[in-house]
Design an enzyme around this catalytic site. Structure first.
Site, PDB file in Angstrom:
ATOM      1  N   ARG A  79       0.738   4.305   0.650  1.00 35.30           N
ATOM      2  CA  ARG A  79       0.066   5.398   1.361  1.00 35.30           C
ATOM      3  C   ARG A  79       0.169   5.135   2.857  1.00 35.30           C
ATOM      4  NH1 ARG A  79      -4.341   2.573   3.121  1.00 35.30           N
ATOM      5  NH2 ARG A  79      -5.196   0.972   1.732  1.00 35.30           N
ATOM      6  N   ASN A 122       0.848  -1.188   0.000  1.00 34.90           N
ATOM      7  CA  ASN A 122       0.000   0.000   0.000  1.00 34.90           C
ATOM      8  C   ASN A 122       0.883   1.237   0.000  1.00 34.90           C
ATOM      9  OD1 ASN A 122      -2.765  -1.049   0.149  1.00 34.90           O
ATOM     10  ND2 ASN A 122      -2.071  -1.953   2.064  1.00 34.90           N
TER      11      ASN A 122
END
Length: 617
Positions: A276, A274
């Site tokens: 983020r 991910n």
């Protein structure tokens, strides 16, 4: 140096980023849809810019409008938060091309890792071809290639379920992320979801920050997360760190990110990266004494990390508080959040404040509650105790489920896996109402309506007063009397009663009941009651077999060929609603005949609205 940050997001994560920005002396800019015009994140920001269009596709998923808002507000940097466009490389490029600082990884790294299918290939893995799935491959998991949070995911245990699972996952992914691509991978029934937080700078340093366990999940969305992951030995931890650093270096990663694994039989299986900040980042912050948002900002400004990360200390656990009813298929709830308060000693991250409205447009998460302590056992005790005594007044929430989950022997012994709720949900949602809560509610109500100490006392004895309440799905009638000494009830001694506090003595033990009433909704300590009218309205009674909308939302699908007069089977999916970015299936309660069908695709529905009737023989 960054002087003003626009957060391309909403709710809890926007408020959390703004908090760090204020501490760093950075001006903040919020964006909002019409549905969020009075949301907390718009009120706490220094500046707020409206995004025209329908929520969410026409607002938080429109990168062009967000970049325009950043330029108009004078922001010089953009933080994407998580969800929405946080893993959209096109949006990252648009921010950079506009001359703004992107507080995140390079667009090229996002492009390489944001699609889970590309990420797997980069790590030397390949997803299954949906057209080639056989019985031997089952069970499999259909998964959205973009985004996360459990949206666009379906478990498939029979081959004939695969087409519908693919269709539903694509629709949900397109609605949530603007990208309907999905893929198929093997589903490991009893694996643990373990991940590694990383933070990397532009000078070649990559920090692997411990491990997190996120195995307690519902609908493939995390509910309880903790750091470090318990029971992960030193050798496996080293392997997870090495794989995470390898993934980061493979795409020249910069900023905060998370590499996720499924751990089974002592082996790590790469899931995704991910690109983020994660919802569960506070547990890593607590254990390492870091502010990851501040780290992201400093990295974006070009600062170098130290050669080694801080040393971890203690244990942290986070619970996600949702406006949903776990006993009713996790159905999301809407309405007014009258009060949200937790005891001192735990961290509360939220995008709501007292009096805010929980709407239908976005995720049902109300808050994250985080406890940090020297040991795992102490962290569990602290978090469970804080949740149990928290004031959460409004729609139904998963608070009781969280408390029971934290105290469940499988969790306390760190033997949980991703199938935890599949095995234990029924027991964890078994009603355990307080038998004295309705009486406390009735006495508080009686006192609030009286002007004198003796209320409705009469010189001659009269019949007891009666009130009815709905509690945990059941009706309860309580009786009390007005006497010379004040209010009285059989079997207890009323020590004190006023509109907000009732003290009862039962078998020599005194118990306090804090009472708050909002219309016909009553909260007694942590118990939620509904005051019922003295005489039920006959018009409110529904025919047996009636299927009503469990939540506000939009009808997105009717089962193929479904018409009035059709024969349906018990458990057969009939109607699909979309609410809070998730699809919810309404199934036939029993085998019978569909005698009425009021739902149609595109229709907006409210809770309790009659959708269909299934008549049984």
């Amino acid at each position: 140096m960054i002087s003003s940050v626009l957060v391309a997001n909403r709710g809890e994560i926007a408020c959390r980023i703004f908090r760090t920005c204020r501490e760093l002396g950075i001006r903040t800019v919020a964006v909002y849809s019409d549905a969020d015009a009075d949301a907390l994140h718009t009120r706490v920001a220094d500046t707020a810019v409206r995004l025209p269009g329908a929520a969410p596709a026409g607002t938080y998923l429109r990168g062009d409008r967000i970049v325009k808002a950043a330029l108009a507000s004078g922001a010089d940097a953009v933080h994407p938060g998580y969800g929405f466009l946080s893993e959209n490389d096109g949006f990252a490029r648009a921010v950079v091309d506009a001359g703004l600082t992107w507080i995140g990884p390079p667009p090229e790294a996002i492009e390489a890792m944001a699609s889970k299918t590309r990420a797997k290939r980069l790590m030397g893995l390949a997803p299954l071809d949906a057209a080639e799935v056989t019985e031997a491959d089952l069970p499999v998991l259909v998964k959205a290639a973009a985004g996360g949070g459990g949206r666009g995911m379906r478990i498939v245990r029979r081959l004939d379920e695969l087409p519908d699972a693919l269709e539903g996952a694509r629709a949900e992914a397109a609605s949530a992320f603007g990208d309907g691509e999905v893929f198929v991978e093997p589903y490991l029934e009893h694996g643990r979801h373990v991940e590694v937080q990383i933070l990397a700078d532009t000078h070649g340093t990559v920090w692997p920050l411990g491990t997190r366990d996120c195995s307690l999940q519902r609908r493939h969305q995390k509910v309880v997360e903790e750091a470090p992951a318990p029971g992960i030995g030193e050798e496996l931890t080293k392997e997870l760190h090495a794989l995470s650093v390898r993934a980061a270096r493979a795409v020249s990663y910069v900023g905060a990110g998370t590499v996720e694994f499924l751990v089974a039989d002592g082996r790590a299986h790469f899931l995704e990266m991910n690109t983020r900040l994660q919802v569960e980042h506070p547990v890593t912050e607590a254990v390492f004494g870091l502010d990851l948002v501040a780290g992201q900002i400093r990295v974006a400004e070009g600062h170098a990390l130290e050669s080694d990360p801080p040393r971890p200390r203690g244990h942290a656990i986070e619970a996600r508080l949702y406006a949903e009813d776990p006993a009713q298929g996790w159905a999301p709830q809407t309405g007014t959040l009258h009060r949200l308060a937790v005891p001192d000693g735990v961290r509360l991250d939220t995008g709501y404040t007292d009096g805010d409205t929980i709407g239908v447009h976005y995720d049902a998460m109300l808050a994250k509650v985080v406890a940090h302590a020297p040991t795992r056992a102490e962290a569990i005790r602290r978090l469970a105790g804080a949740l149990e005594s928290a004031a959460i007044h409004g729609p139904v929430t998963n608070r009781d489920l969280l408390v029971r989950s934290l105290r469940h022997e499988e969790f306390t012994a760190a033997r949980m896996d991703t199938g935890f709720y599949d095995r234990h949900l029924a027991g964890l949602t078994e009603p355990a109402p307080d038998p004295y809560a309705p009486l406390a509610a009735a006495l508080a109500d009686a006192r609030s309506r009286s002007r004198s100490r003796f209320g409705g006392w009469r010189n001659l004895p009269s019949q007891p007063q009666a009130k009815r309440y709905e509690m945990a799905g059941e009706e309860h009638e309580v009786r009390y009397r007005h006497t010379r000494q004040g209010l009285a009830a059989d079997g207890v001694r009323v020590v004190h009663a006023d509109a907000g506090l009732v003290v009862l003595e039962v078998d020599g033990v005194r118990r306090k009941f804090e009472v708050c009433r909002y219309g016909d909704q009553v909260h007694v300590n942590t118990v939620r009651l509904t005051a019922l009218p003295r005489f039920p309205d006959p018009a409110s009674q529904l025919a047996p077999g009636s299927l009503v909308a469990p939540m506000p939302g939009t009808v997105v699908k009717i089962a193929d060929g479904l018409t009035e007069g059709a024969t349906v089977q018990a458990g057969q999916g009939l109607i699909w609603l979309e609410a809070m970015k998730m699809q919810h299936q309404i199934s036939a309660p029993a085998t019978g005949t569909l005698t009425a069908l009021h739902a149609e695709p595109g229709r907006q529905v409210e809770p309790g609205m009659l959708l269909a009737v299934v008549q049984t023989p």
